[in-house]
Design a protein around this motif. Structure first.
Motif, mmCIF file in Angstrom:
data_model
loop_
_atom_site.group_PDB
_atom_site.id
_atom_site.type_symbol
_atom_site.label_atom_id
_atom_site.label_comp_id
_atom_site.label_asym_id
_atom_site.label_seq_id
_atom_site.Cartn_x
_atom_site.Cartn_y
_atom_site.Cartn_z
ATOM 1 N N ALA A 93 0.877 -1.165 0.000
ATOM 2 C CA ALA A 93 0.000 0.000 0.000
ATOM 3 C C ALA A 93 0.915 1.215 0.000
ATOM 4 O O ALA A 93 2.142 1.107 -0.021
ATOM 5 C CB ALA A 93 -0.933 -0.011 1.212
ATOM 6 N N GLY A 94 0.330 2.406 0.001
ATOM 7 C CA GLY A 94 1.141 3.603 0.007
ATOM 8 C C GLY A 94 1.932 3.770 -1.280
ATOM 9 O O GLY A 94 1.614 3.194 -2.315
ATOM 10 N N PRO B 296 0.662 7.363 -6.139
ATOM 11 C CA PRO B 296 -0.153 6.798 -5.056
ATOM 12 C C PRO B 296 -0.256 7.676 -3.821
ATOM 13 O O PRO B 296 -1.249 7.600 -3.087
ATOM 14 C CB PRO B 296 0.559 5.477 -4.724
ATOM 15 C CG PRO B 296 1.433 5.183 -5.886
ATOM 16 C CD PRO B 296 1.827 6.499 -6.437
ATOM 17 N N ALA B 297 0.779 8.480 -3.534
ATOM 18 C CA ALA B 297 0.764 9.355 -2.341
ATOM 19 C C ALA B 297 1.779 10.460 -2.575
ATOM 20 O O ALA B 297 2.932 10.175 -2.900
ATOM 21 C CB ALA B 297 1.106 8.581 -1.077
ATOM 22 N N ILE C 63 -5.816 12.889 4.373
ATOM 23 C CA ILE C 63 -6.016 12.787 2.930
ATOM 24 C C ILE C 63 -5.886 11.334 2.517
ATOM 25 O O ILE C 63 -4.872 10.679 2.806
ATOM 26 C CB ILE C 63 -4.975 13.637 2.176
ATOM 27 C CG1 ILE C 63 -5.080 15.107 2.592
ATOM 28 C CG2 ILE C 63 -5.145 13.486 0.665
ATOM 29 C CD1 ILE C 63 -3.934 15.959 2.090
ATOM 30 N N GLU C 64 -6.903 10.812 1.862
ATOM 31 C CA GLU C 64 -6.833 9.492 1.224
ATOM 32 C C GLU C 64 -6.326 9.682 -0.203
ATOM 33 O O GLU C 64 -6.785 10.566 -0.923
ATOM 34 C CB GLU C 64 -8.212 8.833 1.188
ATOM 35 C CG GLU C 64 -8.852 8.611 2.539
ATOM 36 C CD GLU C 64 -10.262 8.058 2.439
ATOM 37 O OE1 GLU C 64 -10.796 7.632 3.473
ATOM 38 O OE2 GLU C 64 -10.842 8.062 1.322
ATOM 39 N N GLN C 65 -5.397 8.829 -0.619
ATOM 40 C CA GLN C 65 -4.887 8.893 -1.991
ATOM 41 C C GLN C 65 -4.525 7.491 -2.444
ATOM 42 O O GLN C 65 -4.288 6.594 -1.629
ATOM 43 C CB GLN C 65 -3.673 9.833 -2.086
ATOM 44 C CG GLN C 65 -3.273 10.190 -3.514
ATOM 45 C CD GLN C 65 -2.035 11.072 -3.570
ATOM 46 O OE1 GLN C 65 -1.778 11.891 -2.682
ATOM 47 N NE2 GLN C 65 -1.244 10.924 -4.617
ATOM 48 N N ARG D 44 -3.455 1.308 -4.378
ATOM 49 C CA ARG D 44 -2.366 1.595 -3.444
ATOM 50 C C ARG D 44 -2.882 2.551 -2.373
ATOM 51 O O ARG D 44 -2.459 3.708 -2.289
ATOM 52 C CB ARG D 44 -1.173 2.234 -4.166
ATOM 53 C CG ARG D 44 -0.557 1.429 -5.278
ATOM 54 C CD ARG D 44 0.269 0.278 -4.810
ATOM 55 N NE ARG D 44 1.279 0.628 -3.832
ATOM 56 C CZ ARG D 44 2.304 -0.171 -3.518
ATOM 57 N NH1 ARG D 44 2.427 -1.344 -4.116
ATOM 58 N NH2 ARG D 44 3.184 0.192 -2.604
ATOM 59 N N PRO D 45 -3.822 2.123 -1.523
ATOM 60 C CA PRO D 45 -4.416 3.043 -0.555
ATOM 61 C C PRO D 45 -3.359 3.660 0.360
ATOM 62 O O PRO D 45 -2.533 2.964 0.939
ATOM 63 C CB PRO D 45 -5.402 2.171 0.216
ATOM 64 C CG PRO D 45 -4.958 0.765 -0.031
ATOM 65 C CD PRO D 45 -4.351 0.751 -1.389
ATOM 66 N N SER D 46 -3.420 4.981 0.463
ATOM 67 C CA SER D 46 -2.449 5.757 1.228
ATOM 68 C C SER D 46 -3.197 6.724 2.131
ATOM 69 O O SER D 46 -4.288 7.193 1.785
ATOM 70 C CB SER D 46 -1.544 6.557 0.286
ATOM 71 O OG SER D 46 -0.979 5.726 -0.715
#
Length: 302
Positions: free
Chosen positions: A18-19, A232-233, A260-262, A268-270
């Protein structure tokens, strides 16, 4: 033949895969910039960071940051990831007891970071090298919508309008009226320069609707000029978003937290933490933070 240690991390995430992935070459002294660029192109991540000895002995290290195509003066997730890695490598016992200050010399200036470990998870934060500032509004909603593959009526919410802001790197910030619009973006990169009035367009599109109702905005970031179709972030964009949030939301004096969700649209949840301090209606302090997890290491033989 040189042997260079490198480390792979996922930044702005508490778990692997992720990230935003990051490669850090931890002892890069002696590498020429063209060799750093070649290594970054080989990793082909959004950024690769190179740690060198600091010029000022009171600082922790120097940091150079490369996308697959060019060097950047500052970037958020390489700064956070490198700070967390340096703390873990140089003072693994101390970061469990108290936060460590890491000062990184970047081309944009000295960046002050803080790293700690809580329940086994590394967390860091940094203050951007330049105060976030709003540089103007973008008025052509039709052109912006066409560049994003959306309708003009989907651009904006409440009193939020498209704008340019920077904390070292300029970004166009585009509010859209929900996750439906955010997820349907089909960028036409050929229209980005005209729509966003930036030499190297970097675009942060955001909605107030989020996956987790406890969070504040969800975003997608496109930086095609730097070889990054979708990031992704993006810590540098989150830094500049502080100026956007203060301008449009006009928060009360005091400290405010924004999550902040990105990266959700690309698997790739960040999660990026943004801390603002407002005094007399003005933004006086900004910090960007998040978790970081190391997922691997190796040796380059070049």
């Amino acid at each position: 033949m040189n042997r260079l240690a490198y480390h792979l991390l996922d930044v702005f995430a508490e778990q692997p895969f992720a990230g935003n992935p990051l490669a850090v070459v931890s002892e890069a002294d002696g590498l020429k910039p063209e060799r750093m660029q070649a290594i970054a192109r080989e990793f082909n991540l959004s950024e690769t960071a190179f740690v060198l000895a600091s010029r000022d002995p009171v600082h922790t290290a120097a940091l150079r940051i490369f996308t697959p195509t060019m060097e950047l003066p500052f970037a958020g997730h390489p700064t956070l990831g490198a700070a967390c890695l340096i703390a873990a490598l140089r003072a693994p016992d101390m970061i469990g007891r108290q936060p460590l200050q890491i000062v990184l010399e970047e081309q944009a200036g000295a960046v002050v970071c803080e790293v700690s470990r809580f329940k086994g998870v590394l967390r860091g934060s940094f203050a951007p090298p330049r105060p976030p500032a709003l540089d103007g509004l973008l008025s052509d909603r039709a052109e912006i919508a066409a560049a994003l593959g959306l309708g003009a009526s989907e651009i904006g919410f409440d009193n939020h309008e498209p704008a340019i802001a920077s904390a070292g790197l300029p970004f166009a910030f585009v509010p859209v009226n929900g996750l439906s619009a955010l997820n349907r973006i089909a960028p036409n990169f050929s229209r980005f320069p005209a729509a966003f009035r930036l030499e190297r367009p970097a675009v942060f599109v955001y909605a107030r609707e989020t996956a987790d109702p406890a969070h504040h905005v969800q975003a997608r970031v496109f930086i095609p000029a730097l070889g990054v179709r979708e990031d992704p972030a993006t810590g540098s964009a989150a830094s500049a978003f502080a100026a956007v949030a203060v301008h449009f939301e006009q928060p009360d004096d005091g400290e405010h937290e924004i999550v902040i969700e990105q990266g959700f649209a690309i698997g790739r949840p960040s999660h990026i933490g943004l801390t603002l301090r407002v005094a007399d209606g003005a933004l006086v302090e900004t910090r960007v933070g998040g978790a970081c997890v190391k997922i691997g290491e190796g040796v380059l033989t070049i």
